[in-house]
Design a protein around this motif. Sequence first.
Motif, PDB file in Angstrom:
ATOM      1  N   GLN A  54       0.823  -1.202   0.000  1.00  0.00           N
ATOM      2  CA  GLN A  54       0.000   0.000   0.000  1.00  0.00           C
ATOM      3  C   GLN A  54       0.862   1.260   0.000  1.00  0.00           C
ATOM      4  O   GLN A  54       0.552   2.240  -0.676  1.00  0.00           O
ATOM      5  N   ARG A  55       1.940   1.205   0.761  1.00  0.00           N
ATOM      6  CA  ARG A  55       2.839   2.359   0.830  1.00  0.00           C
ATOM      7  C   ARG A  55       3.489   2.629  -0.524  1.00  0.00           C
ATOM      8  O   ARG A  55       3.654   3.783  -0.928  1.00  0.00           O
ATOM      9  N   ALA A  56       3.832   1.567  -1.232  1.00  0.00           N
ATOM     10  CA  ALA A  56       4.426   1.740  -2.564  1.00  0.00           C
ATOM     11  C   ALA A  56       3.462   2.467  -3.491  1.00  0.00           C
ATOM     12  O   ALA A  56       3.871   3.314  -4.300  1.00  0.00           O
ATOM     13  N   VAL A  57       2.171   2.157  -3.377  1.00  0.00           N
ATOM     14  CA  VAL A  57       1.162   2.845  -4.191  1.00  0.00           C
ATOM     15  C   VAL A  57       1.068   4.315  -3.789  1.00  0.00           C
ATOM     16  O   VAL A  57       1.026   5.211  -4.637  1.00  0.00           O
ATOM     17  N   ALA A  58       1.049   4.563  -2.479  1.00  0.00           N
ATOM     18  CA  ALA A  58       0.906   5.929  -1.980  1.00  0.00           C
ATOM     19  C   ALA A  58       2.066   6.820  -2.402  1.00  0.00           C
ATOM     20  O   ALA A  58       1.896   8.023  -2.624  1.00  0.00           O
ATOM     21  N   GLU A  59       3.243   6.248  -2.528  1.00  0.00           N
ATOM     22  CA  GLU A  59       4.440   7.029  -2.837  1.00  0.00           C
ATOM     23  C   GLU A  59       4.741   7.111  -4.332  1.00  0.00           C
ATOM     24  O   GLU A  59       5.693   7.792  -4.731  1.00  0.00           O
ATOM     25  N   SER A  60       3.941   6.444  -5.149  1.00  0.00           N
ATOM     26  CA  SER A  60       4.181   6.461  -6.608  1.00  0.00           C
ATOM     27  C   SER A  60       3.460   7.649  -7.217  1.00  0.00           C
ATOM     28  O   SER A  60       2.308   7.569  -7.615  1.00  0.00           O
ATOM     29  N   HIS A  73      -5.259   7.665   1.024  1.00  0.00           N
ATOM     30  CA  HIS A  73      -3.986   8.017   1.650  1.00  0.00           C
ATOM     31  C   HIS A  73      -2.974   8.485   0.603  1.00  0.00           C
ATOM     32  O   HIS A  73      -2.149   9.368   0.889  1.00  0.00           O
ATOM     33  N   ARG A  74      -3.037   7.914  -0.592  1.00  0.00           N
ATOM     34  CA  ARG A  74      -2.153   8.374  -1.670  1.00  0.00           C
ATOM     35  C   ARG A  74      -2.452   9.830  -2.011  1.00  0.00           C
ATOM     36  O   ARG A  74      -1.529  10.648  -2.164  1.00  0.00           O
ATOM     37  N   LEU A  75      -3.735  10.168  -2.133  1.00  0.00           N
ATOM     38  CA  LEU A  75      -4.115  11.536  -2.438  1.00  0.00           C
ATOM     39  C   LEU A  75      -3.733  12.485  -1.305  1.00  0.00           C
ATOM     40  O   LEU A  75      -3.254  13.603  -1.546  1.00  0.00           O
ATOM     41  N   GLY A  76      -3.951  12.040  -0.058  1.00  0.00           N
ATOM     42  CA  GLY A  76      -3.585  12.866   1.082  1.00  0.00           C
ATOM     43  C   GLY A  76      -2.094  13.106   1.162  1.00  0.00           C
ATOM     44  O   GLY A  76      -1.631  14.235   1.414  1.00  0.00           O
ATOM     45  N   TYR A  77      -1.326  12.060   0.937  1.00  0.00           N
ATOM     46  CA  TYR A  77       0.139  12.169   0.956  1.00  0.00           C
ATOM     47  C   TYR A  77       0.619  13.102  -0.158  1.00  0.00           C
ATOM     48  O   TYR A  77       1.454  13.984   0.061  1.00  0.00           O
ATOM     49  N   ALA A  78       0.065  12.935  -1.345  1.00  0.00           N
ATOM     50  CA  ALA A  78       0.477  13.765  -2.479  1.00  0.00           C
ATOM     51  C   ALA A  78       0.142  15.234  -2.246  1.00  0.00           C
ATOM     52  O   ALA A  78       0.925  16.131  -2.595  1.00  0.00           O
ATOM     53  N   ALA A  79      -1.034  15.484  -1.638  1.00  0.00           N
ATOM     54  CA  ALA A  79      -1.442  16.866  -1.395  1.00  0.00           C
ATOM     55  C   ALA A  79      -0.525  17.552  -0.386  1.00  0.00           C
ATOM     56  O   ALA A  79      -0.103  18.699  -0.584  1.00  0.00           O
ATOM     57  N   THR A  80      -0.203  16.871   0.712  1.00  0.00           N
ATOM     58  CA  THR A  80       0.645  17.487   1.737  1.00  0.00           C
ATOM     59  C   THR A  80       2.102  17.575   1.298  1.00  0.00           C
ATOM     60  O   THR A  80       2.851  18.416   1.793  1.00  0.00           O
TER      61      THR A  80
END
Length: 465
Positions: free
Chosen positions: A14-20, A41-48
Amino acid sequence: MDSSQFLEGLDEDQRAVAESLGMPVSVIAGAGTGKTRTITHRLGYAATEGAIDPRATLAVTFTTSAALEVRQRLEAMGVRGVQSRTFHSAALRQAQYFWPEVYRSTLPRVEDNRDMLISEACKRLGISPSKQVLSEVSSEISWTKQSNVLAEDYVDLARDHHRTVLHLDLDTVADLIVAYEEAKQAHCVIDLDDLLLCTVALLSTQADVSKKVQATYRHFVFDEYQDLSPVQARLVDLWVGRRQDLCVVGDPAQTIHSFAGSTSVYLERFADSHAHSQSLELTRNYRSTPEILAKANAVTTTGLQLRAQRSTGTTVEFHAGGDPLEESTEVAQWLKGLHRDGIAWEEMALLFRTNAQAEAIRQILADEQVPFLALKSENSHSRPGVRLGTLHGSKGLEWEAVGLCGLHDGSLPHPCANSHDRLQEERRLLYVGITRARSFLRISWPSSMDGRPTSPSRFLAGILG
């Protein structure tokens, strides 16, 4: 908010997806692997991280409820502005805005229930508009529109694709499609499939419209990509253009809408059509017990094997009832037993291949004082009662206990499954049904129908016992 907080609690995949980020990414996400959580979480991570502008981000889901869930999760995490919509909702918004600008008239009213129009078409041709005729003709209309099949080409293409519509010959179906279009024109309406076609026409023929839409959205997420149709794929291309920040998520093992023109080809061949893309998988299942997943893995033919993250549970049950009445009575007793053990009615579901099978058990449930609701009932999420309905309608849902009923040859696979591809889709329907269950799964079939012996579904051969 610290962007690292969006990575906490995610597993390695899941983390690999969030960080791609910033590149085309395809994710094969198995059932119960936390797909929606990973997307948000991917969208949230990318936004911040500043990698995306939420207000320039479009997240497209298959259902309205899924779109709402993504939006609510993001807002709870402090990420606002992402447009989370279904294909039809996004298309409607764009068509309503640009149609008057281009054609100097309002977009025709969208009719989301075809039954009245199909009924008119049937009556013009002297065909009785039974509920089954309305349903199957509606599916055929969707297939033609989603696959860009013209009425004059219908007969040849339908024959090539082994299409069948009850007792109607293909020439009659083609005439019905023409009569349906004429009925729409008479009422000055379009249907939901036309809505996608209208939006495609606007974006592909009006350069100014295309530029404005592509300037609005720069980041994209598409869920349930395994059920993309040719028209939707064209819409994706028009929305995305040359943008590189594109993430598509789906599971070929859950492709169950090809009868309406959907295909998993766009997901499976994503890397071929997107240079420098990344391919990832989510296989850790957090929903179901190992016993249930063992049956699911034995049924699927896609090669993606789910890995159980829960501890050992109860054995999957298999039962052959005498006839449908006896089978229904036994299922009702099973539900009552689970309820006595503390499982809420709304945490249980009975799933069937067809609506007709679902209707047959409702009287038994009423007699046994088991509260029930159709899967698609209004506000069903907040009312007590055993839940739909059909295997198709269960996609994307889950319950603590699931009963798969009436699974004999002749119901699953459906008699209309007259080709290899259609048989494989019927197998995938069973896979979807199995993976709806968290802790308890019961699979049953009648041993006789109308006095004639039946056999369990051929798809159960490898998992019985």
